[in-house]
Write a protein that holds these residues in place. Structure first.
Motif, mmCIF file in Angstrom:
data_model
loop_
_atom_site.group_PDB
_atom_site.id
_atom_site.type_symbol
_atom_site.label_atom_id
_atom_site.label_comp_id
_atom_site.label_asym_id
_atom_site.label_seq_id
_atom_site.Cartn_x
_atom_site.Cartn_y
_atom_site.Cartn_z
ATOM 1 N N ARG A 37 6.530 50.175 -30.516
ATOM 2 C CA ARG A 37 5.344 50.033 -29.661
ATOM 3 C C ARG A 37 4.407 51.213 -29.852
ATOM 4 O O ARG A 37 4.000 51.860 -28.915
ATOM 5 C CB ARG A 37 5.754 49.932 -28.184
ATOM 6 C CG ARG A 37 6.832 48.920 -27.868
ATOM 7 C CD ARG A 37 6.515 47.544 -28.426
ATOM 8 N NE ARG A 37 5.232 47.043 -27.989
ATOM 9 C CZ ARG A 37 5.081 46.223 -26.968
ATOM 10 N NH1 ARG A 37 6.099 45.805 -26.299
ATOM 11 N NH2 ARG A 37 3.875 45.811 -26.632
ATOM 12 N N PHE A 40 0.880 51.158 -27.980
ATOM 13 C CA PHE A 40 0.921 51.452 -26.547
ATOM 14 C C PHE A 40 1.170 52.939 -26.312
ATOM 15 O O PHE A 40 0.517 53.566 -25.484
ATOM 16 C CB PHE A 40 2.003 50.617 -25.879
ATOM 17 C CG PHE A 40 2.141 50.896 -24.420
ATOM 18 C CD1 PHE A 40 1.138 50.493 -23.562
ATOM 19 C CD2 PHE A 40 3.213 51.598 -23.918
ATOM 20 C CE1 PHE A 40 1.221 50.769 -22.210
ATOM 21 C CE2 PHE A 40 3.306 51.876 -22.566
ATOM 22 C CZ PHE A 40 2.303 51.452 -21.720
ATOM 23 N N LEU A 43 -1.898 55.048 -27.070
ATOM 24 C CA LEU A 43 -2.941 54.899 -26.046
ATOM 25 C C LEU A 43 -2.567 55.701 -24.805
ATOM 26 O O LEU A 43 -3.385 56.446 -24.248
ATOM 27 C CB LEU A 43 -3.132 53.423 -25.689
ATOM 28 C CG LEU A 43 -4.185 53.155 -24.626
ATOM 29 C CD1 LEU A 43 -5.564 53.542 -25.142
ATOM 30 C CD2 LEU A 43 -4.199 51.705 -24.200
ATOM 31 N N PRO A 124 -11.235 49.199 -25.835
ATOM 32 C CA PRO A 124 -10.019 50.003 -25.946
ATOM 33 C C PRO A 124 -10.225 51.203 -26.861
ATOM 34 O O PRO A 124 -9.408 52.111 -26.886
ATOM 35 C CB PRO A 124 -8.991 49.028 -26.537
ATOM 36 C CG PRO A 124 -9.757 47.877 -27.043
ATOM 37 C CD PRO A 124 -11.047 47.828 -26.328
ATOM 38 N N TRP A 176 -2.421 48.255 -33.637
ATOM 39 C CA TRP A 176 -2.558 47.270 -32.562
ATOM 40 C C TRP A 176 -2.421 45.860 -33.118
ATOM 41 O O TRP A 176 -1.710 45.012 -32.583
ATOM 42 C CB TRP A 176 -3.909 47.482 -31.887
ATOM 43 C CG TRP A 176 -4.117 46.645 -30.687
ATOM 44 C CD1 TRP A 176 -3.182 46.256 -29.789
ATOM 45 C CD2 TRP A 176 -5.352 46.092 -30.257
ATOM 46 N NE1 TRP A 176 -3.757 45.497 -28.816
ATOM 47 C CE2 TRP A 176 -5.084 45.380 -29.086
ATOM 48 C CE3 TRP A 176 -6.656 46.137 -30.752
ATOM 49 C CZ2 TRP A 176 -6.090 44.696 -28.395
ATOM 50 C CZ3 TRP A 176 -7.640 45.472 -30.054
ATOM 51 C CH2 TRP A 176 -7.356 44.758 -28.894
ATOM 52 N N GLU A 179 1.237 44.966 -34.368
ATOM 53 C CA GLU A 179 2.359 45.261 -33.499
ATOM 54 C C GLU A 179 3.359 44.116 -33.567
ATOM 55 O O GLU A 179 2.981 42.956 -33.506
ATOM 56 C CB GLU A 179 1.884 45.420 -32.062
ATOM 57 C CG GLU A 179 2.929 46.021 -31.197
ATOM 58 C CD GLU A 179 2.274 46.790 -30.077
ATOM 59 O OE1 GLU A 179 2.672 47.917 -29.830
ATOM 60 O OE2 GLU A 179 1.357 46.236 -29.462
ATOM 61 N N LEU B 21 -4.406 45.441 -19.858
ATOM 62 C CA LEU B 21 -3.257 46.091 -20.500
ATOM 63 C C LEU B 21 -2.158 45.095 -20.923
ATOM 64 O O LEU B 21 -1.698 45.165 -22.061
ATOM 65 C CB LEU B 21 -2.701 47.208 -19.614
ATOM 66 C CG LEU B 21 -3.594 48.455 -19.581
ATOM 67 C CD1 LEU B 21 -3.051 49.473 -18.598
ATOM 68 C CD2 LEU B 21 -3.715 49.082 -20.961
ATOM 69 N N MET B 24 -3.250 43.284 -23.932
ATOM 70 C CA MET B 24 -3.252 44.083 -25.149
ATOM 71 C C MET B 24 -1.851 44.275 -25.714
ATOM 72 O O MET B 24 -1.686 44.338 -26.921
ATOM 73 C CB MET B 24 -3.850 45.472 -24.872
ATOM 74 C CG MET B 24 -5.345 45.504 -24.913
ATOM 75 S SD MET B 24 -5.942 47.078 -24.330
ATOM 76 C CE MET B 24 -5.664 48.082 -25.766
ATOM 77 N N PHE B 25 -0.866 44.420 -24.830
ATOM 78 C CA PHE B 25 0.417 44.900 -25.327
ATOM 79 C C PHE B 25 1.580 43.925 -25.197
ATOM 80 O O PHE B 25 2.647 44.202 -25.704
ATOM 81 C CB PHE B 25 0.769 46.235 -24.664
ATOM 82 C CG PHE B 25 -0.202 47.308 -25.050
ATOM 83 C CD1 PHE B 25 -0.298 47.696 -26.367
ATOM 84 C CD2 PHE B 25 -1.040 47.888 -24.127
ATOM 85 C CE1 PHE B 25 -1.194 48.659 -26.752
ATOM 86 C CE2 PHE B 25 -1.943 48.852 -24.496
ATOM 87 C CZ PHE B 25 -2.022 49.243 -25.822
ATOM 88 N N ILE B 26 1.414 42.811 -24.482
ATOM 89 C CA ILE B 26 2.493 41.824 -24.468
ATOM 90 C C ILE B 26 2.085 40.711 -25.412
ATOM 91 O O ILE B 26 1.186 39.929 -25.118
ATOM 92 C CB ILE B 26 2.749 41.283 -23.041
ATOM 93 C CG1 ILE B 26 3.143 42.438 -22.115
ATOM 94 C CG2 ILE B 26 3.839 40.231 -23.068
ATOM 95 C CD1 ILE B 26 3.338 42.039 -20.678
ATOM 96 N N MET B 100 -5.853 37.806 -29.086
ATOM 97 C CA MET B 100 -5.653 39.010 -28.278
ATOM 98 C C MET B 100 -6.861 39.944 -28.417
ATOM 99 O O MET B 100 -7.432 40.396 -27.412
ATOM 100 C CB MET B 100 -4.375 39.699 -28.758
ATOM 101 C CG MET B 100 -4.124 41.066 -28.225
ATOM 102 S SD MET B 100 -2.583 41.718 -28.870
ATOM 103 C CE MET B 100 -3.106 42.398 -30.422
ATOM 104 N N VAL B 104 -9.729 40.727 -25.482
ATOM 105 C CA VAL B 104 -9.978 42.084 -24.976
ATOM 106 C C VAL B 104 -11.469 42.425 -25.097
ATOM 107 O O VAL B 104 -12.063 43.008 -24.180
ATOM 108 C CB VAL B 104 -9.100 43.121 -25.713
ATOM 109 C CG1 VAL B 104 -9.523 44.537 -25.373
ATOM 110 C CG2 VAL B 104 -7.656 42.922 -25.335
#
Lengths: 228, 289
Positions: A37, A40, A43, A124, A176, A179, B21, B24-26, B100, B104
């Motif tokens: 990760r 994440f 960030l 982001p 990103w 991932e 969030l 973005m990350f899941i 994704m 965002v």
């Protein structure tokens, strides 16, 4: 309403973030998630280090004049961004850092990112821009003496900082997007972004070449005249 | 009833964090789909037009189709290009990752519209009043300097110092204008600072004025956001939202998955529903008149 009014609590934050939260986040990323990760973690660490700097700055006593000069230089960097194609934020953060010290350099870089994104769109990427431009200013402050003495060194630093900025943002974008899958096209992505990186680096050097003398002389003059 | 952007900026910012969030990350196809539906719907009800979407539509396909041509993992081979297999898994991963990214971008489009500079300053001010002051001064300087650039430019033109047919000369002229502006701005800034010192800035404790209150409706919105986010994160922590694309697509499915996804649906659609019900109420009131 949510303002941290207690000075002691703020001081505690200044200790908790660097020594507990940042290593904690990295450890959590490695041991708990077990997956890669990176996006994440980077960030979270970036945001936390920005918070750390802010809480440190908030506690410090700085002169009003110094504070206003940060505001002026930040606005300069943002105004410069309206000139099409060229983005002089890194150059102005660099010059401010070299002539006014690391703290001013960092603030000009980081705050110009926030303000210029109010016009160009937040995303982001905002924390990374804040961090990358802030660092350009910060290290320029640390290398202040050689940078102010030699224009060639300053241009060299501008080139390095241009590459650093581009890599920071490109790397994160790649992390990103990929991932959860292998990171083998990592080098390929950097090569694909090469023309962009090169253009940014060259424009950065051009800006330093054009702006270093007028800005440097003037900042120096204001410093001597008003004893900042 | 007030519109979504009229809530306390901190509440709205927290809602945005809670919705962006996870998006973005899941990396879960269902969650990403919900995120893109929510963000595009919010954008559409806010702007009430479908213009300005084409570029993102093209971008979506461009990013999505990038992946299968570079990654050849996956067990379901669709066809070959130059002896390289194009797999279903890589194609679907491309679409998910692309959705994704685009979602965002859309969330941030509405974020930029809702969080105007004064509201963003309020959020910053809650972290550091000093920084908020610098930010607000810099924000005021941006239009001031633009105006001053125009003034200097005009007077330089009137003095006959300008040639625009030569590119290098034009650039040098720009730099000269900028240099004049710098001198003026620094002197002006120092005068401002001295004036502030004379009025006692920095003597006492810094107070921070804002027109935003934290009302009952903010408390409700905050509580709803936190509960829904908690359900979602609980699902993620219990491995209910695990999904892997390679080598074959596998996802976990449990009652908790449904709960988490339902929570995220509610979270992502919150401002859209808020907006639509508000408009219905307004139309009903109008029809009674």
């Amino acid at each position: 309403m949510l303002i941290i009014k207690n000075a002691k609590l703020r001081a505690v934050l200044g200790w908790v973030i660097p020594f507990i939260l940042i290593p904690g986040v990295i450890a959590a990323g490695i041991f708990i998630f077990k997956e890669k990760r990176y996006a994440f973690i980077t960030l979270a660490v970036t945001v936390l280090s920005l918070l750390l700097f802010i809480s440190g700055y908030e506690r410090k006593k700085t002169g009003n004049r110094r504070m206003i000069i940060v505001a002026v230089m930040t606005a300069m960097a943002v105004v410069g961004r309206f000139i099409p194609v060229f983005k002089p934020i890194a150059a102005i953060a660099l010059i401010t850092g070299a002539y006014m010290g690391s703290e001013c350099g960092f603030l000009v870089g980081a705050l110009s990112a926030v303000i210029s994104n109010m016009y160009f769109g937040q995303g982001p990427w905002t924390p990374f821009q804040m961090f990358a431009w802030g660092m350009v200013g910060f290290f320029a402050g640390l290398l202040s003496k050689p940078l102010c003495r030699s224009r060639i060194l300053m241009l060299l630093y501008a080139a390095v900082s241009g590459i650093f900025y581009s890599l920071t943002l490109d790397i994160w974008a790649v992390l990103w997007y990929h991932e959860g899958s292998a990171l083998k096209s990592y080098g390929a992505a950097i090569i694909a972004a090469l023309p962009h990186t090169l253009a940014y680096t060259l424009s950065n050097m051009l800006f330093v070449l054009l702006l270093a003398r007028p800005f440097g002389e003037k900042l120096q003059r204001v410093k001597i005249k008003y004893g900042i | 009833m007030k519109s979504f952007s009229e809530y306390n900026p901190i509440t709205v910012a927290l809602w945005y964090a809670a919705v962006i969030l996870p998006a973005m990350f899941i990396l879960h196809p269902a969650l990403t789909a919900l995120s893109i539906v929510g963000s595009v719907l919010l954008h559409t009800v806010r702007t009430k037009s479908l213009r300005g979407n084409l570029i993102y539509f093209i971008l979506f396909f461009a990013i999505a189709l990038l992946n299968p041509f570079f990654y050849h993992n996956g067990v379901t081979i669709l066809f070959f290009v130059n002896d390289n297999p194009i797999t279903l898994e890589a194609l679907l991963y491309g679409f998910t990752a692309s959705a994704m990214i685009i979602s965002v971008i859309y969330w941030f489009r509405s974020f930029s519209a809702m969080m105007t500079s004064d509201r963003l300053l309020y959020v910053f001010g809650s972290a550091s009043p000093k920084l908020a002051l610098i930010l607000s001064m810099a924000l005021r300087y941006v239009p001031l300097f633009s105006l001053q650039i125009k003034k200097v430019n005009d007077s330089q033109k009137a003095l006959g110092l300008y040639r625009e047919d030569n590119a290098i000369d034009a650039l040098r002229g720009r730099v000269r204008v900028f240099s004049i502006l710098v001198t003026w701005a620094l002197e002006n800034g120092v005068t401002t600072a001295d004036s502030m010192t004379a009025r006692g800035y920095g003597v006492g404790r810094r107070t921070y004025f804002s027109i935003y209150r934290f009302t009952r409706s903010d408390r409700i919105l905050l509580a709803v956001t936190l509960i829904l986010e908690g359900l979602l994160l609980a699902g993620a922590a219990l491995d209910a939202l695990k999904f892997s694309f390679y080598p074959a697509m596998t996802g976990t499915w449990s009652p908790m998955t449904a709960v988490s996804l339902a929570a995220y649906t509610a979270l992502a659609l919150l401002p859209t529903i808020h907006r639509v019900t508000e408009e219905f109420a307004w139309k009903r009131l109008l029809s009674r008149v």
